[in-house]
Design a protein around this motif. Sequence first.
Motif, PDB file in Angstrom:
ATOM      1  N   GLU A  45       0.819  -1.220   0.000  1.00  9.71           N
ATOM      2  CA  GLU A  45       0.000   0.000   0.000  1.00  9.71           C
ATOM      3  C   GLU A  45       0.849   1.263   0.000  1.00  9.71           C
ATOM      4  N   LEU A  46       2.024   1.208   0.620  1.00 15.07           N
ATOM      5  CA  LEU A  46       2.875   2.396   0.740  1.00 15.07           C
ATOM      6  C   LEU A  46       3.530   2.766  -0.590  1.00 15.07           C
ATOM      7  N   MET A  47       3.935   1.790  -1.365  1.00 19.26           N
ATOM      8  CA  MET A  47       4.491   1.994  -2.700  1.00 19.26           C
ATOM      9  C   MET A  47       5.649   2.998  -2.719  1.00 19.26           C
ATOM     10  N   LEU A  48       6.751   2.599  -2.118  1.00 20.52           N
ATOM     11  CA  LEU A  48       7.950   3.441  -2.083  1.00 20.52           C
ATOM     12  C   LEU A  48       8.623   3.471  -3.453  1.00 20.52           C
ATOM     13  N   PRO A  49       9.165   4.609  -3.854  1.00 18.72           N
ATOM     14  CA  PRO A  49       9.893   4.655  -5.127  1.00 18.72           C
ATOM     15  C   PRO A  49      11.205   3.876  -5.027  1.00 18.72           C
ATOM     16  N   THR A  50      11.476   3.066  -6.023  1.00 20.27           N
ATOM     17  CA  THR A  50      12.692   2.243  -5.994  1.00 20.27           C
ATOM     18  C   THR A  50      13.953   3.023  -6.339  1.00 20.27           C
ATOM     19  N   ASP A  51      13.790   4.244  -6.843  1.00 21.74           N
ATOM     20  CA  ASP A  51      14.963   5.070  -7.135  1.00 21.74           C
ATOM     21  C   ASP A  51      15.300   6.006  -5.971  1.00 21.74           C
ATOM     22  N   PHE A  52      14.570   5.862  -4.855  1.00 20.89           N
ATOM     23  CA  PHE A  52      14.783   6.633  -3.630  1.00 20.89           C
ATOM     24  C   PHE A  52      14.562   8.132  -3.815  1.00 20.89           C
ATOM     25  N   SER A  53      13.797   8.496  -4.818  1.00 23.89           N
ATOM     26  CA  SER A  53      13.468   9.903  -5.001  1.00 23.89           C
ATOM     27  C   SER A  53      12.521  10.351  -3.894  1.00 23.89           C
ATOM     28  N   PRO A  54      12.540  11.641  -3.571  1.00 23.47           N
ATOM     29  CA  PRO A  54      11.641  12.136  -2.520  1.00 23.47           C
ATOM     30  C   PRO A  54      10.181  11.843  -2.877  1.00 23.47           C
ATOM     31  N   SER A  55       9.433  11.414  -1.886  1.00 21.41           N
ATOM     32  CA  SER A  55       8.024  11.110  -2.112  1.00 21.41           C
ATOM     33  C   SER A  55       7.272  11.195  -0.801  1.00 21.41           C
ATOM     34  N   GLU A  56       5.973  11.334  -0.902  1.00 18.60           N
ATOM     35  CA  GLU A  56       5.133  11.338   0.296  1.00 18.60           C
ATOM     36  C   GLU A  56       5.192   9.978   0.983  1.00 18.60           C
ATOM     37  N   ALA A  57       5.288   8.902   0.213  1.00 12.18           N
ATOM     38  CA  ALA A  57       5.376   7.565   0.801  1.00 12.18           C
ATOM     39  C   ALA A  57       6.649   7.425   1.642  1.00 12.18           C
ATOM     40  N   ALA A  58       7.762   7.887   1.122  1.00 16.18           N
ATOM     41  CA  ALA A  58       9.023   7.806   1.869  1.00 16.18           C
ATOM     42  C   ALA A  58       8.970   8.682   3.114  1.00 16.18           C
ATOM     43  N   GLU A  59       8.359   9.834   2.996  1.00 15.39           N
ATOM     44  CA  GLU A  59       8.225  10.730   4.145  1.00 15.39           C
ATOM     45  C   GLU A  59       7.318  10.109   5.211  1.00 15.39           C
ATOM     46  N   GLU A  60       6.242   9.455   4.788  1.00 15.96           N
ATOM     47  CA  GLU A  60       5.363   8.779   5.745  1.00 15.96           C
ATOM     48  C   GLU A  60       6.118   7.666   6.465  1.00 15.96           C
ATOM     49  N   LEU A  61       6.888   6.880   5.726  1.00 10.86           N
ATOM     50  CA  LEU A  61       7.688   5.824   6.343  1.00 10.86           C
ATOM     51  C   LEU A  61       8.669   6.419   7.340  1.00 10.86           C
ATOM     52  N   ARG A  62       9.329   7.485   6.964  1.00 12.02           N
ATOM     53  CA  ARG A  62      10.294   8.131   7.853  1.00 12.02           C
ATOM     54  C   ARG A  62       9.619   8.573   9.153  1.00 12.02           C
ATOM     55  N   ARG A  63       8.461   9.217   9.058  1.00  3.75           N
ATOM     56  CA  ARG A  63       7.734   9.682  10.250  1.00  3.75           C
ATOM     57  C   ARG A  63       7.339   8.522  11.152  1.00  3.75           C
ATOM     58  N   ARG A  64       6.850   7.459  10.549  1.00  2.35           N
ATOM     59  CA  ARG A  64       6.379   6.331  11.348  1.00  2.35           C
ATOM     60  C   ARG A  64       7.531   5.594  12.027  1.00  2.35           C
ATOM     61  N   ILE A  65       8.651   5.445  11.342  1.00  5.19           N
ATOM     62  CA  ILE A  65       9.804   4.786  11.944  1.00  5.19           C
ATOM     63  C   ILE A  65      10.410   5.678  13.021  1.00  5.19           C
ATOM     64  N   GLU A  66      10.417   6.970  12.801  1.00  5.20           N
ATOM     65  CA  GLU A  66      10.932   7.889  13.818  1.00  5.20           C
ATOM     66  C   GLU A  66      10.119   7.767  15.110  1.00  5.20           C
ATOM     67  N   ARG A  67       8.834   7.626  15.003  1.00  8.98           N
ATOM     68  CA  ARG A  67       7.946   7.516  16.172  1.00  8.98           C
ATOM     69  C   ARG A  67       8.044   6.146  16.845  1.00  8.98           C
ATOM     70  N   ALA A  68       8.371   5.122  16.083  1.00 10.26           N
ATOM     71  CA  ALA A  68       8.368   3.751  16.600  1.00 10.26           C
ATOM     72  C   ALA A  68       9.425   3.554  17.682  1.00 10.26           C
ATOM     73  N   ASP A  69       9.071   2.719  18.652  1.00  8.10           N
ATOM     74  CA  ASP A  69      10.022   2.291  19.675  1.00  8.10           C
ATOM     75  C   ASP A  69      10.612   0.932  19.323  1.00  8.10           C
ATOM     76  N   ALA A  70       9.910   0.171  18.500  1.00  6.41           N
ATOM     77  CA  ALA A  70      10.357  -1.155  18.072  1.00  6.41           C
ATOM     78  C   ALA A  70       9.717  -1.460  16.721  1.00  6.41           C
ATOM     79  N   VAL A  71      10.343  -2.375  15.990  1.00  3.98           N
ATOM     80  CA  VAL A  71       9.875  -2.723  14.650  1.00  3.98           C
ATOM     81  C   VAL A  71       9.865  -4.245  14.525  1.00  3.98           C
ATOM     82  N   VAL A  72       8.890  -4.750  13.786  1.00  3.56           N
ATOM     83  CA  VAL A  72       8.843  -6.160  13.439  1.00  3.56           C
ATOM     84  C   VAL A  72       8.735  -6.239  11.922  1.00  3.56           C
ATOM     85  N   ALA A  73       9.634  -6.986  11.303  1.00  2.00           N
ATOM     86  CA  ALA A  73       9.576  -7.198   9.855  1.00  2.00           C
ATOM     87  C   ALA A  73       8.979  -8.578   9.604  1.00  2.00           C
TER      88      ALA A  73
END
Length: 185
Positions: A45-73
């Motif tokens: 659903e997030l659909m990150l750009p594979t060329d790592f160009s700036p995007s709202e999806a990448a920014e959303e991921l950054r915000r959510r990981i910044e807030r996270a205390d732990a991650v599960v893959a």
Amino acid sequence: MTDLFVEVIVGSVREGRIGSAVADWFVARAVRQPNWSVSVIDLAELMLPTDFSPSEAAEELRRRIERADAVVAVTPEYNHGYSAALKTALDSVKHEWRAKPIGFVSYGGVSGGLRATEQLRQVVAELHMVSVRQSVSIHQARKQFRSPNPTVDAIATDAADRMIGQLDWWGRGLREHRGRKAYPG
């Protein structure tokens, strides 16, 4: 005690995937942990750009990981490795991963995704994350998740509970330490 914010990342984007069902199973166990706030990042659903160009999806991921205390893959094993979508997610964020614990729920055929997990441990170490020792490995996952009410084997269920305990311990300790002193990485 404040909630521990845990992000569960669904690492598969393939058509016909079972990754979301595996993630749902894990989340159902994780939300039982007292004082946990669990949310899911579905890379399909997030659909990150594979060329790592700036995007709202990448920014959303950054915000959510910044807030996270732990991650599960939650990761499949494809050709003895993990998915390109998960690697893109890991590479799309940098400093926000640092000094945070990560656990792995892997799935696949006979190996249960163990090779994907072992490769991911190397990658997250480079990101300055703490990989908890316990992981969850679901063997013959399609058989276990073919019905709407999966019957996951007792070994995977026990491993999930142990991993949740380790993530809680590391997540709270690292959050407290990050609050006192910036990570030197």
